[in-house]
Motif scaffolding. Structure first.
Motif, PDB file in Angstrom:
ATOM      1  N   CYS A   1      -8.603  -7.665   1.091  1.00 21.46           N
ATOM      2  CA  CYS A   1      -8.096  -6.843  -0.003  1.00 21.46           C
ATOM      3  C   CYS A   1      -6.702  -6.341   0.362  1.00 21.46           C
ATOM      4  O   CYS A   1      -6.459  -5.896   1.475  1.00 21.46           O
ATOM      5  N   GLY A   2      -5.808  -6.463  -0.597  1.00 18.67           N
ATOM      6  CA  GLY A   2      -4.449  -5.957  -0.409  1.00 18.67           C
ATOM      7  C   GLY A   2      -4.271  -4.706  -1.248  1.00 18.67           C
ATOM      8  O   GLY A   2      -4.749  -4.626  -2.388  1.00 18.67           O
ATOM      9  N   ILE A   3      -3.611  -3.726  -0.662  1.00 18.68           N
ATOM     10  CA  ILE A   3      -3.378  -2.449  -1.346  1.00 18.68           C
ATOM     11  C   ILE A   3      -1.888  -2.191  -1.357  1.00 18.68           C
ATOM     12  O   ILE A   3      -1.218  -2.390  -0.342  1.00 18.68           O
ATOM     13  N   MET A   4      -1.379  -1.731  -2.498  1.00 22.59           N
ATOM     14  CA  MET A   4       0.046  -1.379  -2.557  1.00 22.59           C
ATOM     15  C   MET A   4       0.200  -0.166  -3.462  1.00 22.59           C
ATOM     16  O   MET A   4      -0.426  -0.079  -4.520  1.00 22.59           O
ATOM     17  N   GLY A   5       1.021   0.783  -3.038  1.00 24.90           N
ATOM     18  CA  GLY A   5       1.309   1.950  -3.871  1.00 24.90           C
ATOM     19  C   GLY A   5       2.776   2.306  -3.779  1.00 24.90           C
ATOM     20  O   GLY A   5       3.435   2.019  -2.764  1.00 24.90           O
ATOM     21  N   TYR A   6       3.293   2.899  -4.838  1.00 30.94           N
ATOM     22  CA  TYR A   6       4.707   3.324  -4.825  1.00 30.94           C
ATOM     23  C   TYR A   6       4.830   4.592  -5.647  1.00 30.94           C
ATOM     24  O   TYR A   6       4.214   4.737  -6.707  1.00 30.94           O
ATOM     25  N   ASN A   7       5.669   5.512  -5.161  1.00 34.96           N
ATOM     26  CA  ASN A   7       5.998   6.733  -5.893  1.00 34.96           C
ATOM     27  C   ASN A   7       7.481   6.980  -5.659  1.00 34.96           C
ATOM     28  O   ASN A   7       7.892   7.172  -4.508  1.00 34.96           O
ATOM     29  N   GLY A   8       8.298   6.951  -6.696  1.00 41.41           N
ATOM     30  CA  GLY A   8       9.732   7.145  -6.464  1.00 41.41           C
ATOM     31  C   GLY A   8      10.570   6.993  -7.721  1.00 41.41           C
ATOM     32  O   GLY A   8      10.045   7.054  -8.837  1.00 41.41           O
TER      33      GLY A   8
ATOM     34  N   ILE B   1       3.480  -4.829  -8.158  1.00 45.55           N
ATOM     35  CA  ILE B   1       3.098  -6.238  -8.388  1.00 45.55           C
ATOM     36  C   ILE B   1       3.713  -7.134  -7.302  1.00 45.55           C
ATOM     37  O   ILE B   1       3.037  -7.987  -6.715  1.00 45.55           O
ATOM     38  N   LYS B   2       4.986  -6.900  -6.993  1.00 44.01           N
ATOM     39  CA  LYS B   2       5.642  -7.715  -5.952  1.00 44.01           C
ATOM     40  C   LYS B   2       4.929  -7.524  -4.601  1.00 44.01           C
ATOM     41  O   LYS B   2       4.676  -8.485  -3.866  1.00 44.01           O
ATOM     42  N   GLY B   3       4.598  -6.278  -4.310  1.00 48.30           N
ATOM     43  CA  GLY B   3       3.898  -5.988  -3.051  1.00 48.30           C
ATOM     44  C   GLY B   3       2.546  -6.692  -3.002  1.00 48.30           C
ATOM     45  O   GLY B   3       2.180  -7.295  -1.996  1.00 48.30           O
ATOM     46  N   LEU B   4       1.829  -6.633  -4.125  1.00 52.56           N
ATOM     47  CA  LEU B   4       0.507  -7.286  -4.156  1.00 52.56           C
ATOM     48  C   LEU B   4       0.632  -8.789  -3.944  1.00 52.56           C
ATOM     49  O   LEU B   4      -0.186  -9.398  -3.262  1.00 52.56           O
ATOM     50  N   LYS B   5       1.699  -9.373  -4.517  1.00 52.66           N
ATOM     51  CA  LYS B   5       1.869 -10.824  -4.349  1.00 52.66           C
ATOM     52  C   LYS B   5       2.054 -11.166  -2.871  1.00 52.66           C
ATOM     53  O   LYS B   5       1.542 -12.165  -2.387  1.00 52.66           O
ATOM     54  N   SER B   6       2.779 -10.319  -2.170  1.00 59.27           N
ATOM     55  CA  SER B   6       2.998 -10.629  -0.758  1.00 59.27           C
ATOM     56  C   SER B   6       1.755 -10.305   0.085  1.00 59.27           C
ATOM     57  O   SER B   6       1.691 -10.668   1.251  1.00 59.27           O
ATOM     58  N   LEU B   7       0.785  -9.646  -0.517  1.00 59.89           N
ATOM     59  CA  LEU B   7      -0.463  -9.345   0.215  1.00 59.89           C
ATOM     60  C   LEU B   7      -1.618 -10.214  -0.265  1.00 59.89           C
ATOM     61  O   LEU B   7      -2.753 -10.021   0.157  1.00 59.89           O
ATOM     62  N   GLU B   8      -1.310 -11.160  -1.151  1.00 62.57           N
ATOM     63  CA  GLU B   8      -2.392 -11.929  -1.789  1.00 62.57           C
ATOM     64  C   GLU B   8      -3.240 -12.696  -0.781  1.00 62.57           C
ATOM     65  O   GLU B   8      -4.395 -12.993  -1.027  1.00 62.57           O
TER      66      GLU B   8
ATOM     67  N   ASN C   1       8.833   6.054  -2.016  1.00 62.81           N
ATOM     68  CA  ASN C   1       7.852   5.983  -0.931  1.00 62.81           C
ATOM     69  C   ASN C   1       6.806   4.914  -1.216  1.00 62.81           C
ATOM     70  O   ASN C   1       6.376   4.766  -2.365  1.00 62.81           O
ATOM     71  N   TYR C   2       6.415   4.222  -0.169  1.00 71.05           N
ATOM     72  CA  TYR C   2       5.579   3.028  -0.306  1.00 71.05           C
ATOM     73  C   TYR C   2       4.341   3.158   0.593  1.00 71.05           C
ATOM     74  O   TYR C   2       4.426   3.697   1.704  1.00 71.05           O
ATOM     75  N   ILE C   3       3.237   2.586   0.105  1.00 72.50           N
ATOM     76  CA  ILE C   3       2.010   2.533   0.923  1.00 72.50           C
ATOM     77  C   ILE C   3       1.464   1.121   0.784  1.00 72.50           C
ATOM     78  O   ILE C   3       1.402   0.599  -0.333  1.00 72.50           O
ATOM     79  N   ALA C   4       1.037   0.530   1.891  1.00 72.03           N
ATOM     80  CA  ALA C   4       0.515  -0.846   1.785  1.00 72.03           C
ATOM     81  C   ALA C   4      -0.475  -1.114   2.897  1.00 72.03           C
ATOM     82  O   ALA C   4      -0.497  -0.406   3.912  1.00 72.03           O
ATOM     83  N   SER C   5      -1.279  -2.156   2.688  1.00 72.49           N
ATOM     84  CA  SER C   5      -2.219  -2.499   3.752  1.00 72.49           C
ATOM     85  C   SER C   5      -1.601  -3.430   4.787  1.00 72.49           C
ATOM     86  O   SER C   5      -2.213  -3.662   5.820  1.00 72.49           O
TER      87      SER C   5
END
Ligand code: F6R
Length: 593
Positions: free
Chosen positions: A2-9, A18-25, A184-188
């Motif tokens: 499972c890939g997780i991505m979050g952004y607040n900014g 979406i871009k982050g999720l693609k790189s975590l697919e 700010n970014y959060i990812a797995s």
């Protein structure tokens, strides 16, 4: 998984997530979803299938705050309802991990009036958070309570209605947080953050990260804490294809360069290759390809270190009586450093007061941090689900451990040590030659087959195990490996006219025996692909296709012999037109049991 991505900014969070999720697919790809704040409300969009399917449902909305998820199903089939994010009451979450006590919790929640739409453990966790929040009316206290209520592993991104912060916590599953001037970014995992910054924080278990529009705050035991910033050693191109058709092909081709860098670094800092000679016995514990690397480790450590070494599959080891003593060194091998069963085995070894050594790729991962000592394999970012360059550097690490043992106990003379060192440095050159061979025409002869067999003895058998795993996981061709001498104890009945048999013969001590076994398959019509050491003379009638490997010490040759098998697997899968980097049912980092 499972890939997780979050952004607040300041930027539009939706395309960033979406871009982050693609790189975590590569961590999971059976369904995907996103939740974002919109005019005091939270909008959730999710879909079965790849992220491109999710994208079709997105309009040109924008938002400054979003969380997203790409799933590898554990509870419930991959469909839109089971996809994350999940929403219960005031809480919206995405989750990586498994909540083991979810059935028990679900029953309790149902008796308290909660209803559930999905089959997932995640929706239950979401209801747990909502119910605690209803009692406490305090978000931090709610999240802090989770460790007492939830059993299993989790990394959560949490949104509360009417709040524009993202809250995050974890147990077992990894999370990284990072900032730049845009937000700010959060990812797995690292690739999702790499386009924005090279600096990041690792969220530790028991900590809470609060990510708002301007800053990230960390809380532990109710207090704000300061955390050390770490720096990625990766360049953005590591997470990009840069002209290659697939990441797997790119990563196979990176091996000469990565090996050279590894050798430069560790020969400069030879004390980082730990001296393990004080241990009476060694347990190597790992999963999948890392386990196969461990088998070669056993062979080399026993040969050059004369220390009894056994190799265990981590999911078995953690539940077995292993007779671990203080004199035992437990070596945990893991590319990701986050494989759940390997982490559990590490913790078991520590409880038994054994020495622990992690052989790990991902810097700062759980196994790297919790092992007494760590050797980083420095293979860079590995994106393809099927490991290649990380496996090779795991084997190389074992090789250097054995080399060091051999020198220390006199089994390798100073003169031989220098010769072997030269061979190590010649490896990139030799691999480059092997990379140039024509695997496409070889692959065209077997890609329509249903079954393939791999045979070898000793170190060659261990290499065959890895070659066979590579082939089956990306080409979906049924493939089995046998110690060559074992074939006639049953399996030879499956060898028919035209059945492909791949054999590796590099071990000079046992070569003739393996050749006899190859001949036994040939006599039954097998179509033999032989990978052999150049100097070994093997009659032409024994094989149909031949790949020759330059003569090298057994400390060095395994890193060379595996490359043709990696490329054979790749080209077979490519001829079948398969999604090589994301094979069906698999995920890169197995953070659940
Ligand atoms: C196969 C493969 C897996 C991993 C295994 C362990 O190509 O990649 O078999 O080797 O899941 O993963 P790590 O090394 O991350 O512990």
């Amino acid at each position: 998984m499972c890939g997780i991505m979050g952004y607040n900014g300041k930027q539009n969070a939706i395309p960033i997530v979406i871009k982050g999720l693609k790189s975590l697919e590569y961590r999971g790809y059976d369904s995907a979803g996103i939740a974002y704040l919109k005019d005091e409300n939270v909008k959730i969009i999710k879909e079965k299938g790849r992220i491109t399917e999710l994208e079709k449902l997105l309009d040109d909305d924008s938002s400054n705050t979003a969380i997203g998820h790409t799933r590898w199903a554990t509870h419930g089939s991959p469909n839109r309802i089971n996809a994350h994010p999940h929403n219960v009451g005031d809480v919206i979450i995405v989750h990586n991990g498994i909540i083991e006590n979810y059935s028990e919790l679900k029953e309790k929640l149902i008796s308290n009036g909660y209803t559930f739409k999905s089959e997932t453990d995640t929706e239950v966790a979401c209801a747990v958070i909502d119910s605690i929040y209803k009692e406490t009316n305090d978000k931090i206290k709610t999240i802090e309570k989770l460790k007492d209520v939830l059993k299993g592993s989790y990394a959560f991104l949490i949104l509360f209605k009417n709040d524009n912060k993202i809250y995050t916590t974890r147990c077992g599953s990894p999370l990284i947080l990072a900032s730049n001037i845009d937000g700010n970014y959060i990812a797995s995992d690292i690739p999702a953050i790499l386009p924005y910054t090279k600096e990041y924080y690792l969220l530790d278990e028991g900590e809470i990260g609060i990510v708002d529009f301007e800053k990230i705050e960390f809380i532990k035991n109710g207090n704000i804490i300061k955390k050390e910033k770490l720096t990625f050693n990766f360049s953005v191109s590591e997470a990009e294809l840069v002209g290659y058709k697939h990441f797997m092909l790119k990563e196979i081709n990176e091996q000469p360069h990565i090996i050279k860098e590894f050798l430069d670094y560790y020969f400069e800092n030879f004390d980082l290759i730990k001296d393990i000679s004080k241990y009476k016995k060694i347990h190597i514990v790992a999963c999948g390809s890392a386990y196969h690397a461990g088998l070669i480790g056993k062979y080399l450590i026993e040969k050059y270190g004369h220390i009894e070494t056994n190799v265990y599959i981590a999911s078995e080891y953690r539940y077995s009586d292993n007779f671990i003593t203080k004199d035992t060194l437990v070596i945990l091998v893991s590319q990701s450093g986050e494989t759940a069963d390997t982490i559990a085995s590490l913790r078991l070894a520590k409880e038994c007061k054994a020495g622990t050594l992690g052989i790990v790729n991902v810097v700062g991962s759980t196994i790297a941090r919790e092992s007494d000592e760590v050797i980083y394999i420095n293979a860079g970012c590995e994106i393809a689900v099927a490991t290649t360059k990380a496996y090779t550097n795991q084997v190389l690490t074992f090789s250097l451990l054995a080399y060091k043992l051999g020198i220390k106990n006199g089994l390798i003379s100073n003169e031989d040590a220098l010769e072997i060192k030269k061979e190590y440095y010649n490896l990139p050159n030799e691999i480059n030659k092997i990379l140039k061979l024509d695997y496409k025409s070889l692959a065209s002869k077997i890609y329509k087959q249903n079954d393939i067999f791999f045979i070898g003895r000793l170190i060659d058998y261990y290499l065959c195990l890895e070659g066979s795993l590579k082939l089956k996981e990306i080409s979906y061709i049924h493939s089995e490996t046998y110690a060559a001498g074992e074939l006639k104890h049953g399996t030879i009945s499956l060898i028919d006219e035209g059945t492909p048999v791949v054999s590796i013969v590099t071990d000079t001590s046992i070569c003739e025996k393996t050749v006899s076994n190859i001949n036994e398959t040939k006599a039954r019509g097998a179509n033999v692909i032989l990978v052999k050491r150049k100097s070994l003379v093997i009659d032409e009638t024994c094989y149909d296709e031949l790949i020759e490997i330059t003569d090298m010490s057994d400390l060095v040759i395994p890193m060379l012999s595996i490359v043709p098998l990696q490329l054979l697997a790749y080209h077979v899968a490519d001829l079948k037109g398969l999604d090589i980097d994301k094979p069906k049912n698999l995920a890169k980092s197995v953070t659940v049991e």
